[in-house]
Design a protein around this motif. Structure first.
Motif, PDB file in Angstrom:
ATOM      1  N   UNK A   1       0.832  -1.198   0.000  1.00  0.00           N
ATOM      2  CA  UNK A   1       0.000   0.000   0.000  1.00  0.00           C
ATOM      3  C   UNK A   1       0.870   1.253   0.000  1.00  0.00           C
ATOM      4  N   UNK A   2       0.434   2.257  -0.746  1.00  0.00           N
ATOM      5  CA  UNK A   2       1.187   3.512  -0.793  1.00  0.00           C
ATOM      6  C   UNK A   2       1.190   4.192   0.565  1.00  0.00           C
ATOM      7  N   UNK A   3       0.074   4.082   1.298  1.00  0.00           N
ATOM      8  CA  UNK A   3       0.025   4.503   2.693  1.00  0.00           C
ATOM      9  C   UNK A   3      -0.653   3.394   3.490  1.00  0.00           C
ATOM     10  N   UNK A   4      -0.196   3.119   4.705  1.00  0.00           N
ATOM     11  CA  UNK A   4      -0.745   2.003   5.477  1.00  0.00           C
ATOM     12  C   UNK A   4      -2.151   2.310   5.976  1.00  0.00           C
ATOM     13  N   UNK A   5      -3.143   1.569   5.496  1.00  0.00           N
ATOM     14  CA  UNK A   5      -4.544   1.894   5.756  1.00  0.00           C
ATOM     15  C   UNK A   5      -4.925   1.775   7.229  1.00  0.00           C
ATOM     16  N   UNK A   6      -4.464   0.739   7.906  1.00  0.00           N
ATOM     17  CA  UNK A   6      -4.830   0.574   9.311  1.00  0.00           C
ATOM     18  C   UNK A   6      -4.238   1.705  10.138  1.00  0.00           C
ATOM     19  N   UNK A   7      -2.978   2.020   9.908  1.00  0.00           N
ATOM     20  CA  UNK A   7      -2.340   3.125  10.625  1.00  0.00           C
ATOM     21  C   UNK A   7      -3.071   4.432  10.366  1.00  0.00           C
ATOM     22  N   UNK A   8      -3.375   4.720   9.106  1.00  0.00           N
ATOM     23  CA  UNK A   8      -4.083   5.956   8.770  1.00  0.00           C
ATOM     24  C   UNK A   8      -5.447   6.016   9.450  1.00  0.00           C
ATOM     25  N   UNK A   9      -6.131   4.863   9.515  1.00  0.00           N
ATOM     26  CA  UNK A   9      -7.443   4.810  10.169  1.00  0.00           C
ATOM     27  C   UNK A   9      -7.323   5.128  11.657  1.00  0.00           C
ATOM     28  N   UNK A  10      -6.364   4.483  12.329  1.00  0.00           N
ATOM     29  CA  UNK A  10      -6.181   4.711  13.760  1.00  0.00           C
ATOM     30  C   UNK A  10      -5.768   6.149  14.042  1.00  0.00           C
ATOM     31  N   UNK A  11      -4.872   6.661  13.245  1.00  0.00           N
ATOM     32  CA  UNK A  11      -4.404   8.030  13.413  1.00  0.00           C
ATOM     33  C   UNK A  11      -5.572   9.011  13.284  1.00  0.00           C
ATOM     34  N   UNK A  12      -6.426   8.770  12.287  1.00  0.00           N
ATOM     35  CA  UNK A  12      -7.576   9.639  12.050  1.00  0.00           C
ATOM     36  C   UNK A  12      -8.566   9.582  13.200  1.00  0.00           C
ATOM     37  N   UNK A  13      -8.912   8.367  13.629  1.00  0.00           N
ATOM     38  CA  UNK A  13      -9.926   8.209  14.672  1.00  0.00           C
ATOM     39  C   UNK A  13      -9.426   8.749  16.005  1.00  0.00           C
ATOM     40  N   UNK A  14      -8.178   8.482  16.361  1.00  0.00           N
ATOM     41  CA  UNK A  14      -7.663   8.964  17.644  1.00  0.00           C
ATOM     42  C   UNK A  14      -7.627  10.488  17.701  1.00  0.00           C
ATOM     43  N   UNK A  15      -7.341  11.115  16.584  1.00  0.00           N
ATOM     44  CA  UNK A  15      -7.346  12.569  16.543  1.00  0.00           C
ATOM     45  C   UNK A  15      -8.741  13.153  16.715  1.00  0.00           C
ATOM     46  N   UNK A  16      -9.765  12.329  16.488  1.00  0.00           N
ATOM     47  CA  UNK A  16     -11.152  12.779  16.653  1.00  0.00           C
ATOM     48  C   UNK A  16     -11.755  12.360  17.994  1.00  0.00           C
ATOM     49  N   UNK A  17     -10.955  11.719  18.845  1.00  0.00           N
ATOM     50  CA  UNK A  17     -11.468  11.270  20.144  1.00  0.00           C
ATOM     51  C   UNK A  17     -11.916  12.471  20.968  1.00  0.00           C
ATOM     52  N   UNK A  18     -13.010  12.284  21.705  1.00  0.00           N
ATOM     53  CA  UNK A  18     -13.561  13.359  22.537  1.00  0.00           C
ATOM     54  C   UNK A  18     -13.581  12.992  24.022  1.00  0.00           C
ATOM     55  N   UNK A  19     -13.669  11.714  24.339  1.00  0.00           N
ATOM     56  CA  UNK A  19     -13.822  11.326  25.737  1.00  0.00           C
ATOM     57  C   UNK A  19     -12.790  10.296  26.191  1.00  0.00           C
ATOM     58  N   UNK A  20     -12.586   9.240  25.408  1.00  0.00           N
ATOM     59  CA  UNK A  20     -11.735   8.157  25.890  1.00  0.00           C
ATOM     60  C   UNK A  20     -11.120   7.365  24.743  1.00  0.00           C
ATOM     61  N   UNK A  21      -9.952   6.799  25.014  1.00  0.00           N
ATOM     62  CA  UNK A  21      -9.276   5.868  24.102  1.00  0.00           C
ATOM     63  C   UNK A  21      -8.711   4.740  24.956  1.00  0.00           C
ATOM     64  N   UNK A  22      -9.134   3.520  24.679  1.00  0.00           N
ATOM     65  CA  UNK A  22      -8.598   2.331  25.351  1.00  0.00           C
ATOM     66  C   UNK A  22      -7.839   1.496  24.336  1.00  0.00           C
TER      67      UNK A  22
END
Length: 462
Positions: free
Chosen positions: A293-314
């Motif tokens: 992959x030109x960019x790693x999809x799982x990493x990009x997904x996690x990076x995106x979602x964590x940056x949008x976290x509002x309350x908690x990340x486990x």
């Protein structure tokens, strides 16, 4: 004139080291990864050079990319019928934009937190198979557990069920020397080894490992997650998924791509089933990742979602070796008052990776992250939950290898009910863990800090 061959060898390896350092510095890796390889080549000229040629050469990544591009992604889009449409929310829409992957539907999504339960369910599904069985595992032991499933596959193949069985060449190296693969072939099972370390064309690609754990029965039931096939998984804390519905086709599609990559054979027409209107009651993304992959999809997904976290990340992960951008995300969201908890093993099956992970503890805890180590327990589950509404379970660890080098597969779920189920499992893990204190970390002996720092430096190439 006397020729001093030892001097010639010295000059040769000095020249080779110089050339390799120039190649490393000309690459586009992270600075820390480049530094790791440069140090390896300088400190261990022979071993370091060979390791780079086998594991670090970017041309090998280009080989993988070119070969994978011959096999375009199969159709995994959500059912087009209006009755199947569903809003996946802001996070789901962002993941579709970031990865280009569309959501799918599944039903009877079951979180499995016990290997014995997974093995019993999988055994029952295999026994009920009528058409075909797909099995793909990073690690498949030739032990009592592996033997149990090998016998089942032999029995089904002899009964006329088409069985496709694939293992990773590095993770399941023991099978290559043993008799199990030969026994399966004699019974009519189609077998494949993904990047055998002993193959003339594949030995140089073993750094790109297939870390997926997949099973599909008749296109009706799919398994994916963190559990391999082996006795030790019955002792570890791990997580896996079982589900039905149209999402099963997605898993079958990724298996078909891996099979084609390993063998050159296209089996997609034999294993993909038509989409049905009974597509499922939950909406999920099934996201692959790999060195092609030109960019790693799982990493990009996690990076995106964590940056949008509002309350908690486990985060539950066996191997915590994040790159610097991911570290900054975790620290920054924690400083904002978002509750970040990380659960890791107290007893790790890879001590060097564990030591590298412990080198990150101090700065994470200083930022407000709470880290738990499971007491005398190997935690092998790979789970992340954000805001009690989004969850991912799969094969990817929180490390550079999973994000950049391995072939991985994660399922991302948009469901508060499922997130609550995962939260209960997280609390169970926390209940059997010790919280790591900053004061204890600062009391570590100097030599321990040095060792952990050295392992951290090697983190990108572990």
């Amino acid at each position: 004139m006397t020729i001093h061959y030892d001097n010639l060898l010295t000059y040769f390896f000095e020249l080779l080291s110089f050339i390799l350092i120039m190649i490393i510095l000309s690459g586009r890796r992270e600075a820390r990864a480049n530094l790791s390889w440069v140090l390896a080549v300088i400190l261990f000229p022979v071993v370091g050079a060979l390791a780079y040629l086998i594991f670090g050469n970017p041309r090998l990544k280009n080989i993988v990319e070119k070969r994978m591009k011959r096999y375009p992604f199969l159709d995994r889009t959500i059912c087009k019928d209006k009755r199947c449409e569903v809003d996946v929310g802001e996070l789901g829409r962002l993941i579709t934009k970031v990865t280009g992957m569309y959501p799918v539907r599944c039903r009877n999504l079951h979180l499995i937190s016990d290997a014995a339960e997974k093995y019993n369910l999988l055994e029952a599904d295999i026994m009920s198979a009528k058409k075909y069985i797909l099995m793909e595992y990073y690690l498949f032991r030739d032990d009592s557990v592996g033997g149990r499933f090998a016998s089942l596959l032999e029995e089904k193949a002899q009964a006329g069920v088409k069985v496709y069985f694939m293992v990773d060449g590095w993770g399941s190296m023991g099978l290559i020397f043993g008799s199990l693969l030969k026994r399966l072939r004699r019974s009519g099972v189609e077998t494949a080894v993904f990047h055998s370390p002993f193959g003339f064309r594949t030995a140089s690609r073993v750094n790109f490992r297939n870390h997926r754990k997949i099973a599909v029965i008749d296109g009706m039931v799919a398994y994916m997650g963190g559990m391999n096939i082996g006795h030790e998984y019955q002792e570890w804390a791990d997580a896996h998924l079982r589900f039905e519905g149209n999402a099963v086709n997605s898993v079958s599609g990724y298996f078909a791509e891996d099979w084609m990559f390993a063998t050159g054979m296209d089996i997609s027409e034999n294993i993909l089933v038509p989409k049905t209107m009974d597509c499922g009651d939950r909406t999920v993304h099934i996201i692959p990742s790999g060195p092609h992959q030109s960019t790693p999809m799982i990493y990009d997904s996690l990076f995106t979602v964590m940056n949008r976290a509002r309350h908690s990340v486990d985060i539950i992960t066996p191997y915590l070796v994040p790159n610097q951008p991911m570290m900054e995300v975790l620290k920054n969201i924690s400083k904002q008052g978002i509750k970040v908890r990380i659960v890791v093993p107290g007893r790790n099956n890879h001590p060097i990776i564990a030591a590298a992970g412990r080198s990150y503890y101090e700065e994470l805890i200083e930022a407000g992250v709470v880290i738990y180590e499971a007491k005398d327990k190997m935690v092998h589950a790979k789970i992340i939950t954000v805001d009690g509404i989004w969850t991912t379970v799969g094969s990817a660890n929180m490390d550079t290898r999973s994000f950049r080098l391995n072939f991985e597969l994660n399922l991302m779920v948009y469901s508060a009910d499922f997130a609550e189920e995962v939260r209960n499992l997280t609390l169970h893990y926390i209940g059997m863990s010790d919280s790591i204190s900053l004061s204890d970390l600062r009391k570590r002996p100097f030599y321990v800090r040095v060792f952990e720092g050295g392992c951290r430096t090697l983190g990108p190439v572990l």
